[in-house]
Design a protein around this motif. Structure first.
Motif, PDB file in Angstrom:
ATOM      1  N   GLY A 290      26.455  15.880   3.897  1.00 42.53           N
ATOM      2  CA  GLY A 290      26.882  15.983   2.506  1.00 42.53           C
ATOM      3  C   GLY A 290      26.595  14.742   1.686  1.00 42.53           C
ATOM      4  O   GLY A 290      26.953  14.676   0.501  1.00 42.53           O
ATOM      5  N   ASN A 291      25.923  13.736   2.304  1.00 40.12           N
ATOM      6  CA  ASN A 291      25.568  12.506   1.608  1.00 40.12           C
ATOM      7  C   ASN A 291      24.068  12.493   1.290  1.00 40.12           C
ATOM      8  O   ASN A 291      23.267  13.017   2.064  1.00 40.12           O
ATOM      9  CB  ASN A 291      25.890  11.285   2.483  1.00 40.12           C
ATOM     10  N   PRO A 292      23.672  11.891   0.185  1.00 37.68           N
ATOM     11  CA  PRO A 292      22.233  11.764  -0.097  1.00 37.68           C
ATOM     12  C   PRO A 292      21.537  10.912   0.955  1.00 37.68           C
ATOM     13  O   PRO A 292      22.123   9.980   1.517  1.00 37.68           O
ATOM     14  CB  PRO A 292      22.195  11.092  -1.465  1.00 37.68           C
ATOM     15  N   ILE A 293      20.282  11.227   1.209  1.00 40.81           N
ATOM     16  CA  ILE A 293      19.441  10.436   2.113  1.00 40.81           C
ATOM     17  C   ILE A 293      18.175  10.054   1.362  1.00 40.81           C
ATOM     18  O   ILE A 293      17.535  10.892   0.727  1.00 40.81           O
ATOM     19  CB  ILE A 293      19.087  11.213   3.391  1.00 40.81           C
ATOM     20  N   LEU A 294      17.796   8.787   1.456  1.00 39.30           N
ATOM     21  CA  LEU A 294      16.612   8.267   0.775  1.00 39.30           C
ATOM     22  C   LEU A 294      15.635   7.725   1.808  1.00 39.30           C
ATOM     23  O   LEU A 294      16.040   7.121   2.813  1.00 39.30           O
ATOM     24  CB  LEU A 294      17.016   7.174  -0.209  1.00 39.30           C
ATOM     25  N   ALA A 295      14.339   7.929   1.550  1.00 40.58           N
ATOM     26  CA  ALA A 295      13.297   7.421   2.440  1.00 40.58           C
ATOM     27  C   ALA A 295      12.200   6.760   1.613  1.00 40.58           C
ATOM     28  O   ALA A 295      11.923   7.163   0.486  1.00 40.58           O
ATOM     29  CB  ALA A 295      12.703   8.558   3.274  1.00 40.58           C
ATOM     30  N   ASN A 296      11.570   5.751   2.201  1.00 45.96           N
ATOM     31  CA  ASN A 296      10.464   5.060   1.529  1.00 45.96           C
ATOM     32  C   ASN A 296       9.543   4.450   2.575  1.00 45.96           C
ATOM     33  O   ASN A 296      10.019   3.903   3.576  1.00 45.96           O
ATOM     34  CB  ASN A 296      11.017   3.968   0.617  1.00 45.96           C
ATOM     35  N   ASP A 297       8.250   4.598   2.391  1.00 41.98           N
ATOM     36  CA  ASP A 297       7.277   3.893   3.227  1.00 41.98           C
ATOM     37  C   ASP A 297       6.057   3.525   2.393  1.00 41.98           C
ATOM     38  O   ASP A 297       5.145   4.312   2.227  1.00 41.98           O
ATOM     39  CB  ASP A 297       6.888   4.708   4.468  1.00 41.98           C
ATOM     40  N   PRO A 298       6.068   2.312   1.824  1.00 44.67           N
ATOM     41  CA  PRO A 298       4.918   1.858   1.035  1.00 44.67           C
ATOM     42  C   PRO A 298       3.705   1.599   1.919  1.00 44.67           C
ATOM     43  O   PRO A 298       3.808   0.941   2.957  1.00 44.67           O
ATOM     44  CB  PRO A 298       5.423   0.560   0.398  1.00 44.67           C
ATOM     45  N   HIS A 299       2.560   2.130   1.507  1.00 47.08           N
ATOM     46  CA  HIS A 299       1.316   1.985   2.266  1.00 47.08           C
ATOM     47  C   HIS A 299       0.495   0.857   1.670  1.00 47.08           C
ATOM     48  O   HIS A 299      -0.003   0.958   0.550  1.00 47.08           O
ATOM     49  CB  HIS A 299       0.511   3.293   2.233  1.00 47.08           C
ATOM     50  N   LEU A 300       0.343  -0.203   2.429  1.00 41.90           N
ATOM     51  CA  LEU A 300      -0.386  -1.381   1.979  1.00 41.90           C
ATOM     52  C   LEU A 300      -1.247  -1.894   3.128  1.00 41.90           C
ATOM     53  O   LEU A 300      -1.246  -1.324   4.220  1.00 41.90           O
ATOM     54  CB  LEU A 300       0.601  -2.463   1.520  1.00 41.90           C
ATOM     55  N   GLU A 301      -1.974  -2.962   2.865  1.00 40.74           N
ATOM     56  CA  GLU A 301      -2.749  -3.563   3.949  1.00 40.74           C
ATOM     57  C   GLU A 301      -1.781  -4.094   5.003  1.00 40.74           C
ATOM     58  O   GLU A 301      -0.791  -4.757   4.689  1.00 40.74           O
ATOM     59  CB  GLU A 301      -3.630  -4.687   3.423  1.00 40.74           C
ATOM     60  N   LEU A 302      -2.084  -3.792   6.265  1.00 40.20           N
ATOM     61  CA  LEU A 302      -1.241  -4.218   7.377  1.00 40.20           C
ATOM     62  C   LEU A 302      -1.769  -5.538   7.911  1.00 40.20           C
ATOM     63  O   LEU A 302      -2.940  -5.637   8.307  1.00 40.20           O
ATOM     64  CB  LEU A 302      -1.240  -3.160   8.478  1.00 40.20           C
ATOM     65  N   THR A 303      -0.916  -6.553   7.911  1.00 39.51           N
ATOM     66  CA  THR A 303      -1.333  -7.879   8.357  1.00 39.51           C
ATOM     67  C   THR A 303      -0.266  -8.471   9.274  1.00 39.51           C
ATOM     68  O   THR A 303       0.874  -8.030   9.314  1.00 39.51           O
ATOM     69  CB  THR A 303      -1.521  -8.833   7.164  1.00 39.51           C
ATOM     70  N   LEU A 304      -0.683  -9.478  10.002  1.00 35.28           N
ATOM     71  CA  LEU A 304       0.237 -10.345  10.722  1.00 35.28           C
ATOM     72  C   LEU A 304       0.111 -11.735  10.110  1.00 35.28           C
ATOM     73  O   LEU A 304      -0.992 -12.278  10.038  1.00 35.28           O
ATOM     74  CB  LEU A 304      -0.092 -10.379  12.216  1.00 35.28           C
ATOM     75  N   PRO A 305       1.218 -12.313   9.676  1.00 29.77           N
ATOM     76  CA  PRO A 305       2.541 -11.706   9.543  1.00 29.77           C
ATOM     77  C   PRO A 305       2.527 -10.561   8.527  1.00 29.77           C
ATOM     78  O   PRO A 305       1.632 -10.477   7.699  1.00 29.77           O
ATOM     79  CB  PRO A 305       3.423 -12.857   9.051  1.00 29.77           C
ATOM     80  N   SER A 306       3.577  -9.742   8.579  1.00 28.35           N
ATOM     81  CA  SER A 306       3.680  -8.617   7.661  1.00 28.35           C
ATOM     82  C   SER A 306       3.905  -9.088   6.230  1.00 28.35           C
ATOM     83  O   SER A 306       4.419 -10.182   5.978  1.00 28.35           O
ATOM     84  CB  SER A 306       4.848  -7.722   8.083  1.00 28.35           C
ATOM     85  N   ILE A 307       3.545  -8.226   5.286  1.00 25.75           N
ATOM     86  CA  ILE A 307       3.816  -8.512   3.875  1.00 25.75           C
ATOM     87  C   ILE A 307       5.319  -8.575   3.611  1.00 25.75           C
ATOM     88  O   ILE A 307       5.769  -9.194   2.656  1.00 25.75           O
ATOM     89  CB  ILE A 307       3.156  -7.449   2.979  1.00 25.75           C
ATOM     90  N   TRP A 308       6.133  -7.944   4.479  1.00 26.36           N
ATOM     91  CA  TRP A 308       7.574  -7.861   4.264  1.00 26.36           C
ATOM     92  C   TRP A 308       8.338  -8.788   5.204  1.00 26.36           C
ATOM     93  O   TRP A 308       7.857  -9.154   6.283  1.00 26.36           O
ATOM     94  CB  TRP A 308       8.075  -6.428   4.467  1.00 26.36           C
ATOM     95  N   TYR A 309       9.577  -9.099   4.791  1.00 28.63           N
ATOM     96  CA  TYR A 309      10.499  -9.899   5.594  1.00 28.63           C
ATOM     97  C   TYR A 309      11.889  -9.318   5.388  1.00 28.63           C
ATOM     98  O   TYR A 309      12.316  -9.104   4.243  1.00 28.63           O
ATOM     99  CB  TYR A 309      10.452 -11.359   5.131  1.00 28.63           C
ATOM    100  N   GLU A 310      12.586  -9.038   6.475  1.00 27.41           N
ATOM    101  CA  GLU A 310      13.924  -8.424   6.387  1.00 27.41           C
ATOM    102  C   GLU A 310      14.987  -9.482   6.135  1.00 27.41           C
ATOM    103  O   GLU A 310      14.950 -10.565   6.725  1.00 27.41           O
ATOM    104  CB  GLU A 310      14.257  -7.701   7.690  1.00 27.41           C
ATOM    105  N   VAL A 311      15.973  -9.124   5.298  1.00 30.35           N
ATOM    106  CA  VAL A 311      17.037 -10.080   4.998  1.00 30.35           C
ATOM    107  C   VAL A 311      18.244  -9.328   4.448  1.00 30.35           C
ATOM    108  O   VAL A 311      18.109  -8.261   3.846  1.00 30.35           O
ATOM    109  CB  VAL A 311      16.543 -11.138   3.972  1.00 30.35           C
TER     110      VAL A 311
END
Length: 807
Positions: A290-311
């Protein structure tokens, strides 16, 4: 030989080795320094577990900050005020990703040649000529007027610099040692450059020149057939049921449209196939909880290190978690206790090229609106490592910077000049949008935050614990007449100038639609009845329609269902085109091996799965077939032309068996659709055999997909090659080559928010760390980690093994 002589030779040899190892080799460091046991690369190896408590004394903090690192090395930052929160974020991100931050800023500022050498000079020159530093400077002018955001940017910069100041050469990130560099001071301008670089990545695609050439060469009917007419299977982001209750103010088009001469414009920053993204949100009426669910997966160039950082960022008035861009404060894609949001790119036409008429070779004046106007000159000094500084003068009109292009046909012909009008040149304060989203409590806060985001235009999906779901096609869009900017514009005629902006409440958006979900996958923004012109070049319908088809029939949806959707490999293009290709093949001309492969395709379920061979054959065959139709006509001119999209191609080629382009103009025979299908099928098999050997397991899609994740500076040995992966550019799981889902996130927004996510890489940017690639295999196999979203400080434990206190 006496022992003394042997000893003397050994000493001389050792001396020679020491001398050679102590001098730099071009842009590389002295080899001896690089292999030095303390100062060299050995100093970057992480040999101990990070656990326990650490206290660091730093200048610049107002109050102590406590940072808890979870078992995946994600920092959860607890501060007592905004300044310290962003100071700490800058410090921690620099600790893990300093070289990545700096390299991106060097690139966006047109300074790569300064640290790498002459090989990067052309890229730097193009970056400057496209006005990237100019646009970043304009952004800083705007941000400085916002006391809150200017303070945020400076606090973040101070945190980065606090880390740099405490860094000894022995502890420089490995890439600095390879390039024999030292970090430089981080300034707010570098953050502005990074944000403008995202505009270049996501809003620099254009086909003005190619479309002009194509219209000149093939005629207006060809343009209308392939680029004006849209496929019947189009399924726009904002559904046709949305009614527009406003009066649009649309500029009038000129009486006759400008068609320039055939010339090839400079296009140094091409977008690769598969650059795109998915996002969607489903109403609680369609979910099991009964709760909304949201999803996202941006498609970009995959590199090491990643373009993203979790925080996670926690301070009075803010508690948010998600993915952040290195070098920018706040969370870009994520959630808090009340809302979640995600983004995909909008294919809006926010870059136009204008043919300029200069008064003379001095370029001091150009013709516009019936009179000569003065140009401005911007002097770009490009430092080149090991060489003299290069001085490049860029001419600016009121449109923007001017690029020289040449005729495609006449050797030594007079140059043609194109000025660039681009949204990236405008000052903006886009970070304020994320500052607001990080603190948003409801739909109204979300809408208010988006008012500050100009570029690159994004489809912002939204869900809240109040039950709302929404999607805004959000950005700053020029107000245009239909198809304005599709071809090169007349720079002398003011009717071709941008005529203001589409009002914010007129941009496509929707809240709580009847169908119970919202979604986007870079396809057409709105149905044909939407009155404003945004662009004529959107992503093919395949991913968007597949998402909508699945969500439309799903009920009692769970988080696990959404996670599986993100991994969906179904090829709508395969479903649309392959049955016809198989029908057209002259099977009596196939040998036994070709017939075996043909039969394999007849049994294929259209999923681009790693263990299957059929996707490899289809991918190669469809490419060969497409080329057999267009290549002979397109290669008959040296001008760069615009190719039709694959979804429109499949529709036309099925419905028009006698379309003239099917015949190869370079041969005497008249080729039919069946001939081209059969011949291209055989060619595809030969191509795969040459590349992967005889038909067998080595033809599996997981090998052919060519999924490589390179080091961001392409340093050998620091990337991961040939990942055995599923997916395709036309599938929801849009993994292909070096591009793909750069951050998969699923969030259920309810009384207690639950988030899940993964990106290909690891938190550390240090190749000597175990955290450099520890998310890579879970990403490849589709696993999502449960994100540890904290409402209060945790105790040290196996889940949170390290606490760092900044004082």
């Amino acid at each position: 030989m006496t022992r003394k002589v042997q000893l003397l030779i050994a000493v001389l040899f050792l001396g020679a080795v020491i001398y050679v190892y102590s001098i730099p080799l071009g842009s590389l460091p002295p080899v001896g320094n690089f292999f030095h046991p303390i100062k060299g690369f050995w100093g970057n190896a992480e040999t101990r577990e990070l656990n326990g408590s650490i206290t660091l004394n730093l200048d610049g903090l107002q109050e102590p900050v406590e940072i808890y690192f979870d078992e995946r090395r994600v920092p959860h930052i607890f501060a007592k005020n905004d300044h310290d929160l962003y100071f700490a974020q800058g410090y921690i991100v620099a600790r893990d990703r300093l070289f990545q931050m700096e390299l991106q800023a060097y690139d966006a500022g047109g300074r790569l040649a300064e640290i790498i050498g002459p090989a990067m000079l052309n890229r730097d020159r193009n970056t400057r000529r496209w006005g990237m530093p100019y646009g970043a400077e304009k952004a800083i002018e705007v941000i400085k007027k916002d006391e809150q955001m200017w303070a945020t940017l400076n606090a973040y910069s101070d945190g980065v610099n606090a880390y740099i100041e405490g860094l000894s050469p022995a502890k420089y990130p490995l890439e600095y040692k390879i390039l024999n560099l030292a970090p430089e001071e981080w300034k707010p301008l570098k953050t502005a450059l990074l944000l403008k670089n995202m505009t270049r990545t996501l809003a620099a695609g254009n086909s003005d020149n190619q479309t002009s050439n194509t219209q000149k060469y093939f005629g207006k009917q060809f343009i209308d057939k392939w680029f004006t007419t849209k496929p019947e299977l189009n399924d726009p982001i904002i559904p046709p049921t949305r009614e527009w209750n406003f009066q649009a103010d649309i500029p009038l088009a000129p009486d006759s449209l400008f068609v320039p001469t055939l010339a090839n414009a400079l296009s140094p920053f091409e977008q690769a196939e598969g650059v795109g993204s998915n996002n969607w949100a489903v109403s609680g009426e369609k979910t099991q909880s009964g709760n909304p669910i949201l999803a996202n997966d941006p498609h970009l160039e995959l590199t090491l290190p990643s373009i993203w950082y979790e925080v996670q960022l926690h301070a009075p008035g803010i508690n948010t978690y998600g993915a952040t861009l290195q070098g920018a404060p706040g969370v870009i894609i994520g959630f808090n206790e009340n809302v979640a949001w995600g983004v995909t790119n909008v294919s809006a036409d926010v870059m136009d090229w204008y043919e300029i008429q200069f008064r003379d070779e001095s370029k001091q004046e150009y013709r516009h609106d019936g009179r000569w106007k003065e140009t401005n000159f911007r002097i770009e000094e490009i430092k080149v490592r090991g060489r003299e500084t290069v001085i490049d003068t860029v001419v600016y009109t009121h449109h923007g910077p001017v690029t020289e292009v040449r005729s495609s046909f006449t050797e030594g012909s007079e140059p043609v000049y194109h000025a660039q009008r681009w949204i990236a040149h405008d000052g903006s304060n886009d970070l304020k949008a994320f500052y607001g989203l990080n603190r948003a409590e409801n739909y109204d806060d979300y809408v208010e935050a988006l008012k500050h985001f100009d570029a690159p235009a994004q489809n912002f999906v939204f869900a809240s614990n109040e039950g709302d779901i929404a999607l805004w096609v959000n950005g700053k869009f020029p107000k245009k007449w239909e198809f304005q900017g599709r071809t090169v514009s007349d720079g002398t005629d003011p009717d071709y100038d941008w005529q203001g902006w589409i009002p914010r409440d007129h941009v496509p958006h929707i809240k709580n639609p009847e169908r119970g979900f919202v979604s986007s996958a870079n396809q057409e923004s709105a149905a044909p009845d939407y009155p404003y012109y945004l662009d004529d070049d959107f992503a093919p319908f395949e991913r968007g329609r597949r998402i909508n088809d699945l969500l439309d029939r799903m009920e009692n949806i769970t988080v696990e269902d959404i996670q599986q959707m993100q991994l969906d490999t179904y090829s709508y293009y395969g479903e649309v085109l392959l049955p016809s290709l198989l029908e057209w093949v002259e099977t009596d001309s196939l040998n036994s091996r070709e017939m075996e492969i043909y039969n394999l395709l007849t049994e294929w379920n259209y999923h681009m799965d790693a263990e299957m061979i059929a996707p490899s054959v289809f991918r190669s065959w469809r490419g060969q077939f497409y080329q057999s139709i267009f290549l002979d006509e397109y290669e008959s001119t040296p001008a760069t032309l615009r190719y039709p999209a694959r979804d429109r191609f499949a529709e036309v080629i099925k419905n028009e068996p006698d379309w003239p382009f099917i015949d190869d103009v370079e041969t005497d025979m008249v080729e039919t659709r069946s001939y081209q299908a059969t011949n291209s099928f055989k060619t595809a098999i030969s191509e795969l055999t040459d590349e992967y050997g005889d038909f067998g397991d080595n033809w599996k899609w997981g090998f052919v997909i060519d999924n490589d994740i390179n080091h961001m500076a392409f340093i050998p040995g620091m990337g991961e090659q040939d990942l055995f992966s599923s997916g395709s550019s036309e599938a929801i799981n849009a993994t292909r080559g070096t591009h793909g889902p750069s951050w998969r996130m699923v969030v259920e927004v309810g009384p207690e928010v639950r988030g899940y996510g993964v990106y290909p890489g690891g938190q550390s940017g240090n190749p000597g760390s175990a955290s450099y690639t520890d998310f890579l295999e879970p990403w490849r196999t589709g696993e999502l980690f449960e994100l540890q979203f904290l409402s209060e400080k945790p105790q040290l434990s196996d889940k949170f093994p390290l606490k760092v206190t900044l004082e």
